[in-house]
Design a protein around this motif. Structure first.
Motif, PDB file in Angstrom:
ATOM      1  N   ALA A 384       0.868  -1.301  -0.107  1.00  0.00           N
ATOM      2  CA  ALA A 384       0.016   0.071   0.036  1.00  0.00           C
ATOM      3  C   ALA A 384       0.771   1.204   0.055  1.00  0.00           C
ATOM      4  O   ALA A 384       0.333   2.404  -0.183  1.00  0.00           O
ATOM      5  CB  ALA A 384      -0.745  -0.069   1.222  1.00  0.00           C
ATOM      6  N   GLY A 385       2.054   1.018   0.001  1.00  0.00           N
ATOM      7  CA  GLY A 385       3.151   2.507   0.014  1.00  0.00           C
ATOM      8  C   GLY A 385       3.284   2.986   1.387  1.00  0.00           C
ATOM      9  O   GLY A 385       3.574   4.007   1.528  1.00  0.00           O
ATOM     10  N   ILE A 386       3.111   2.165   2.364  1.00  0.00           N
ATOM     11  CA  ILE A 386       3.242   2.731   3.841  1.00  0.00           C
ATOM     12  C   ILE A 386       4.450   2.088   4.195  1.00  0.00           C
ATOM     13  O   ILE A 386       4.732   0.877   4.345  1.00  0.00           O
ATOM     14  CB  ILE A 386       1.947   2.094   4.579  1.00  0.00           C
ATOM     15  N   ASP A 387       5.203   2.927   4.804  1.00  0.00           N
ATOM     16  CA  ASP A 387       6.691   2.553   5.514  1.00  0.00           C
ATOM     17  C   ASP A 387       6.215   2.199   6.964  1.00  0.00           C
ATOM     18  O   ASP A 387       5.972   3.361   7.762  1.00  0.00           O
ATOM     19  CB  ASP A 387       7.692   3.607   5.264  1.00  0.00           C
ATOM     20  N   VAL A 388       6.341   1.212   7.445  1.00  0.00           N
ATOM     21  CA  VAL A 388       5.988   0.820   8.833  1.00  0.00           C
ATOM     22  C   VAL A 388       7.022   0.226   9.602  1.00  0.00           C
ATOM     23  O   VAL A 388       8.056  -0.343   9.118  1.00  0.00           O
ATOM     24  CB  VAL A 388       4.844  -0.516   8.807  1.00  0.00           C
ATOM     25  N   GLU A 389       6.739   0.434  10.959  1.00  0.00           N
ATOM     26  CA  GLU A 389       7.589  -0.341  11.818  1.00  0.00           C
ATOM     27  C   GLU A 389       6.741  -1.153  12.863  1.00  0.00           C
ATOM     28  O   GLU A 389       5.425  -0.933  12.604  1.00  0.00           O
ATOM     29  CB  GLU A 389       8.548   0.784  12.625  1.00  0.00           C
ATOM     30  N   MET A 390       7.268  -1.803  13.518  1.00  0.00           N
ATOM     31  CA  MET A 390       6.514  -2.652  14.601  1.00  0.00           C
ATOM     32  C   MET A 390       6.776  -2.094  15.821  1.00  0.00           C
ATOM     33  O   MET A 390       7.850  -1.376  16.247  1.00  0.00           O
ATOM     34  CB  MET A 390       7.179  -4.012  14.669  1.00  0.00           C
ATOM     35  N   VAL A 391       5.678  -2.147  16.559  1.00  0.00           N
ATOM     36  CA  VAL A 391       5.668  -1.380  18.130  1.00  0.00           C
ATOM     37  C   VAL A 391       4.803  -2.454  18.821  1.00  0.00           C
ATOM     38  O   VAL A 391       3.862  -2.859  18.762  1.00  0.00           O
ATOM     39  CB  VAL A 391       4.875   0.052  17.995  1.00  0.00           C
ATOM     40  N   LYS A 392       5.331  -2.530  20.111  1.00  0.00           N
ATOM     41  CA  LYS A 392       4.741  -3.375  20.924  1.00  0.00           C
ATOM     42  C   LYS A 392       3.536  -2.869  21.598  1.00  0.00           C
ATOM     43  O   LYS A 392       3.131  -1.502  21.553  1.00  0.00           O
ATOM     44  CB  LYS A 392       5.479  -3.732  22.354  1.00  0.00           C
ATOM     45  N   ALA A 393       2.489  -3.782  21.999  1.00  0.00           N
ATOM     46  CA  ALA A 393       1.057  -3.208  22.396  1.00  0.00           C
ATOM     47  C   ALA A 393       1.246  -2.523  23.647  1.00  0.00           C
ATOM     48  O   ALA A 393       0.445  -1.693  23.830  1.00  0.00           O
ATOM     49  CB  ALA A 393       0.247  -4.503  22.716  1.00  0.00           C
ATOM     50  N   SER A 394       2.397  -2.860  24.494  1.00  0.00           N
ATOM     51  CA  SER A 394       2.662  -2.113  25.640  1.00  0.00           C
ATOM     52  C   SER A 394       3.275  -0.871  25.511  1.00  0.00           C
ATOM     53  O   SER A 394       3.361   0.050  26.718  1.00  0.00           O
ATOM     54  CB  SER A 394       3.488  -2.741  26.475  1.00  0.00           C
ATOM     55  N   GLU A 395       3.394  -0.341  24.266  1.00  0.00           N
ATOM     56  CA  GLU A 395       3.762   1.071  24.076  1.00  0.00           C
ATOM     57  C   GLU A 395       2.823   2.197  24.987  1.00  0.00           C
ATOM     58  O   GLU A 395       1.495   1.916  24.488  1.00  0.00           O
ATOM     59  CB  GLU A 395       3.919   1.376  22.380  1.00  0.00           C
ATOM     60  N   LYS A 396       3.456   3.094  25.546  1.00  0.00           N
ATOM     61  CA  LYS A 396       2.450   3.794  26.373  1.00  0.00           C
ATOM     62  C   LYS A 396       2.198   5.206  25.313  1.00  0.00           C
ATOM     63  O   LYS A 396       1.214   5.784  25.728  1.00  0.00           O
ATOM     64  CB  LYS A 396       3.371   4.567  27.501  1.00  0.00           C
ATOM     65  N   ASP A 397       2.694   5.448  24.199  1.00  0.00           N
ATOM     66  CA  ASP A 397       2.267   6.622  23.665  1.00  0.00           C
ATOM     67  C   ASP A 397       2.379   6.360  22.290  1.00  0.00           C
ATOM     68  O   ASP A 397       3.488   6.315  21.532  1.00  0.00           O
ATOM     69  CB  ASP A 397       3.371   7.812  23.832  1.00  0.00           C
ATOM     70  N   PHE A 398       1.294   6.184  21.334  1.00  0.00           N
ATOM     71  CA  PHE A 398       1.222   6.103  20.097  1.00  0.00           C
ATOM     72  C   PHE A 398       0.939   7.266  19.170  1.00  0.00           C
ATOM     73  O   PHE A 398       0.701   7.384  17.910  1.00  0.00           O
ATOM     74  CB  PHE A 398      -0.157   5.254  19.511  1.00  0.00           C
ATOM     75  N   SER A 399       1.044   8.699  19.863  1.00  0.00           N
ATOM     76  CA  SER A 399       0.763   9.744  18.921  1.00  0.00           C
ATOM     77  C   SER A 399       1.763  10.108  17.982  1.00  0.00           C
ATOM     78  O   SER A 399       1.596  10.845  17.393  1.00  0.00           O
ATOM     79  CB  SER A 399       0.979  10.934  20.340  1.00  0.00           C
ATOM     80  N   LYS A 400       3.012   9.516  18.159  1.00  0.00           N
ATOM     81  CA  LYS A 400       3.845   9.924  16.903  1.00  0.00           C
ATOM     82  C   LYS A 400       3.522   9.210  15.454  1.00  0.00           C
ATOM     83  O   LYS A 400       3.967   9.568  14.551  1.00  0.00           O
ATOM     84  CB  LYS A 400       5.297   9.327  17.236  1.00  0.00           C
ATOM     85  N   TYR A 401       2.424   8.415  15.697  1.00  0.00           N
ATOM     86  CA  TYR A 401       1.996   7.571  14.521  1.00  0.00           C
ATOM     87  C   TYR A 401       0.545   8.229  13.860  1.00  0.00           C
ATOM     88  O   TYR A 401      -0.170   8.339  14.547  1.00  0.00           O
ATOM     89  CB  TYR A 401       1.896   6.172  14.673  1.00  0.00           C
ATOM     90  N   LYS A 402       0.479   8.250  12.465  1.00  0.00           N
ATOM     91  CA  LYS A 402      -0.871   8.652  12.165  1.00  0.00           C
ATOM     92  C   LYS A 402      -1.781   7.473  11.909  1.00  0.00           C
ATOM     93  O   LYS A 402      -3.033   7.520  11.510  1.00  0.00           O
ATOM     94  CB  LYS A 402      -0.561   9.343  10.467  1.00  0.00           C
ATOM     95  N   MET A 403      -1.036   6.091  11.697  1.00  0.00           N
ATOM     96  CA  MET A 403      -1.926   5.159  11.602  1.00  0.00           C
ATOM     97  C   MET A 403      -1.318   4.113  12.260  1.00  0.00           C
ATOM     98  O   MET A 403      -0.294   3.656  12.517  1.00  0.00           O
ATOM     99  CB  MET A 403      -1.820   4.908  10.057  1.00  0.00           C
ATOM    100  N   LEU A 404      -2.338   3.320  12.932  1.00  0.00           N
ATOM    101  CA  LEU A 404      -2.093   1.958  13.592  1.00  0.00           C
ATOM    102  C   LEU A 404      -2.580   0.865  13.017  1.00  0.00           C
ATOM    103  O   LEU A 404      -3.763   0.825  12.539  1.00  0.00           O
ATOM    104  CB  LEU A 404      -2.300   1.987  15.179  1.00  0.00           C
TER     105      LEU A 404
END
Length: 622
Positions: A384-404
């Motif tokens: 889809a043209g999305i450059d992704v990384e992996m993040v643990k579900a325990s991450e406290k702050d998802f605000s840096k991402y526009k999409m989960l």
């Protein structure tokens, strides 16, 4: 490159794992200094920076209180060769497993190497000797504690694996402040509960390592030079980093020309090398340097396909894989590595909280299952043209991402209640969530997706279709025996797609300032069992639809789902890489135009009219 381990390596590490062609694992018993020097020169001519050297345990510590003077004399000669040739090595301790066979030390007598005090005491003795003797040796790039140690001796618990790794790493660091320490773990640490968890190893290791091969896992059922196979290594690198919290060097990858043509192996090498670089691995080491002439000897006699993993043939000529490494090395050497700043990812795939196991779940909840959903979600995002990384579900702050992205979410073990509440808050605050269903049941689920859950059921037939009429799509999947789909009524959501029974299959809901998209089937899990599916499958269009809602706007977009695009800031310009992950030629339709010079082929390319050949790569500065 701007990474968390920026001080460890000055460039992307390019190397190979080494045994002499004519001796294999008998390298230390049948020492041939001249042959080794000749082969080191060959490696240097192919652009390799480093060779990983396995210290077969029985050769270096034949008795618990004895470190072999003869083996150390040979190791010193090897150091001299490194200086003569200008190449570095990675000494690897406690090698008891190699290429499908185990070579046990005679004095172990069944003791566990990870928790037995007698064994630990004498293992500490060996690493202390090397750390004290070679602490100032510039020919050593880093220390590796072992090669896939779980293949040699099973750890009884992850605590034993942690203890062993931490004690030995700490002992080395006590005496050697100059060389980083790591451990050569492999894809079994991602596909099974082998007790060697990246999150445990990070406490002792300066960076993490991973070994992965598509030919060794049933999660890859496609040709080695097609999209699922060529993404396994970069995916495994990113997953290891997410689980362990440290950067990853890809210490083993490769293929054997007894299973495929030399041309296909070479194409696989090219795609994987550039994709590892694009996905911010610290380096890549091929398995292995040369084809072997000792097929009648162990381990090759019982694992015969191991004789042709080399990037060079048994007569010393570079195979296509070796030439691709040389070309990649030339490309890397054109860049000032420290000046590269990779574009940050705007999207992240959520890694299940209990990756390895959870209490009171079905037999289908396994590390392999989680690897499957994450790998295929990673591929769909890339398509889809999305450059992704992996993040643990325990991450406290998802605000840096526009999409989960929450693929094939399970009922227990995938997310805790508090983690789910953070995801809901993320969406309410303006984030965009994609999720697919595999039993997830949690408070607020219906509200978030604008539905009313009715029940879940295993699909009745062997296949299911999903229709997205506005996009002109019909998606078809082979179903699985035990994985249920969700039957739900729309409340506040918009239905984007229906299944072949007329039930909502893809819905979108506005929630607070954000958006939530739900697929009512575990589509990533389905795809993981469907051979060579990605040439025709369009599931990535659902990811693309979600990306559009998230307002992620890549500056450079390519229409083809087979082209990976990566951007780096570089000395006031942009370095852009196009990587073709499929074994078909792709006509490029991008949102940029003009003429550029390809840094790899040194040819001028007109972006308005060019084709990237199967498994090929183009890189240019803007």
């Amino acid at each position: 490159m701007d990474t968390t381990t920026n001080s460890i390596f000055d460039k992307f590490v390019i190397g190979a794992n080494y045994w002499p062609r004519n001796y294999g694992v008998d390298m230390w018993k049948q020492w041939d200094k001249d042959e080794i020097k000749k082969e080191f020169k060959e490696a240097k001519s192919l652009g390799l920076d480093v060779l990983r050297i396995n210290l077969l345990w029985e050769d270096f510590q034949p008795h618990p209180d004895m470190i072999s003077e003869d083996a150390i004399k040979k190791f010193d000669e090897l150091i001299g060769i490194c200086h003569d040739v200008d190449i570095k090595i990675v000494p690897t301790f406690f090698v008891g497993h190699m290429s499908g066979e185990n070579f046990d030390i005679p004095w172990r007598n069944g003791k566990n190497i990870y928790n037995d005090p007698f064994m630990l005491r004498h293992e500490v003795k060996l690493v202390r000797f090397f750390a004290e003797r070679y602490k100032d040796e510039s020919a050593i790039l880093f220390w590796d504690l072992s090669n896939e140690p779980d293949n040699y001796v099973k750890a009884e618990s992850n605590h034993d694996a942690w203890l062993w790794n931490y004690v030995l790493s700490s002992e080395i660091k006590k005496h050697d402040k100059n060389h980083p320490v790591t451990l050569g773990i492999h894809q079994a640490s991602l596909l099974s509960d082998n007790k060697f968890y990246p999150e445990d190893l990070k406490e002792g290791n300066d960076f993490l390592c991973m070994h992965a091969y598509p030919i060794y896992t049933d999660t890859c059922i496609d040709p080695v030079n097609s999209i699922r196979s060529t993404y396994i290594a970069p995916f495994a690198s990113k997953l290891t980093k997410a689980l362990g919290g440290k950067d990853v060097l890809f210490e083993e990858f490769g293929a054997t020309t007894l299973m495929m043509s030399e041309e296909i192996e070479g194409k696989y090498y090219k795609t994987v090398l550039y994709s590892l670089f694009a996905n911010e691995s610290l380096g890549a080491l091929a398995w292995c340097f040369g084809d072997f002439t000792v097929g009648n000897n162990l381990p090759y006699n019982t694992t015969p396909f191991e004789t042709h993993f080399g990037i060079t043939s048994s007569d010393g000529e570079p195979k296509l894989a070796g030439l691709e490494i040389k070309a990649f090395s030339e490309f890397i050497n054109k860049l000032e590595y420290k000046e590269l700043i990779p574009k940050e990812c705007d999207a992240a795939i959520i890694v299940p909280d209990k990756y390895y196991s959870a209490l009171f779940v079905g037999d289908d909840y396994t590390p392999e299952r989680n690897f499957r959903i994450l790998l295929n979600s990673f591929i769909l995002a890339k398509q889809a043209g999305i450059d992704v990384e992996m993040v643990k579900a325990s991450e406290k702050d998802f605000s840096k991402y526009k999409m989960l992205i929450l693929p094939s979410a399970y009922r227990k073990g995938h997310l805790n209640h508090d983690q789910w509440m953070r995801i809901m808050d993320y969406v309410k605050s303006g984030g965009t969530l994609y999720a697919s269903y595999d039993g997830i049941s949690v408070d607020g689920f219906d509200e978030l997706f604008g539905i009313e859950t009715q029940y879940s059921i295993v699909p009745k037939g062997d296949s299911v279709s999903i229709y997205l009429e506005e996009r002109g799509l019909k998606l078809k999947y082979d179903t699985l025996k035990f994985n249920k789909r969700l039957i739900a009524k729309p409340t506040t959501c918009s239905v984007i797609g229906y299944d072949n029974e007329g039930n909502p299959a893809v819905v979108m809901n506005k929630f607070g300032k954000g958006n939530a998209v739900l697929v009512t089937y575990p589509v990533e899990l389905y795809l993981s069992y469907m051979p060579d599916v990605y040439k025709d499958d369009k599931t990535y269009e659902i990811y693309k639809f979600t990306e559009d809602l998230s307002r992620i706007k890549p500056k450079i977009e390519v229409e083809s789902p087979f082209i990976e695009v990566k951007e780096f800031e570089y000395k006031g310009k942009k370095l852009v890489i196009f990587i073709n992950h499929e074994d078909i030629d792709i006509k490029i339709d991008a949102n940029i135009s003009g003429k550029i010079k390809d840094l790899i082929s040194n040819k001028e390319i007109n972006l308005d009219n060019f084709t990237i050949k199967a498994d090929d790569v183009v890189a240019f500065l803007m």
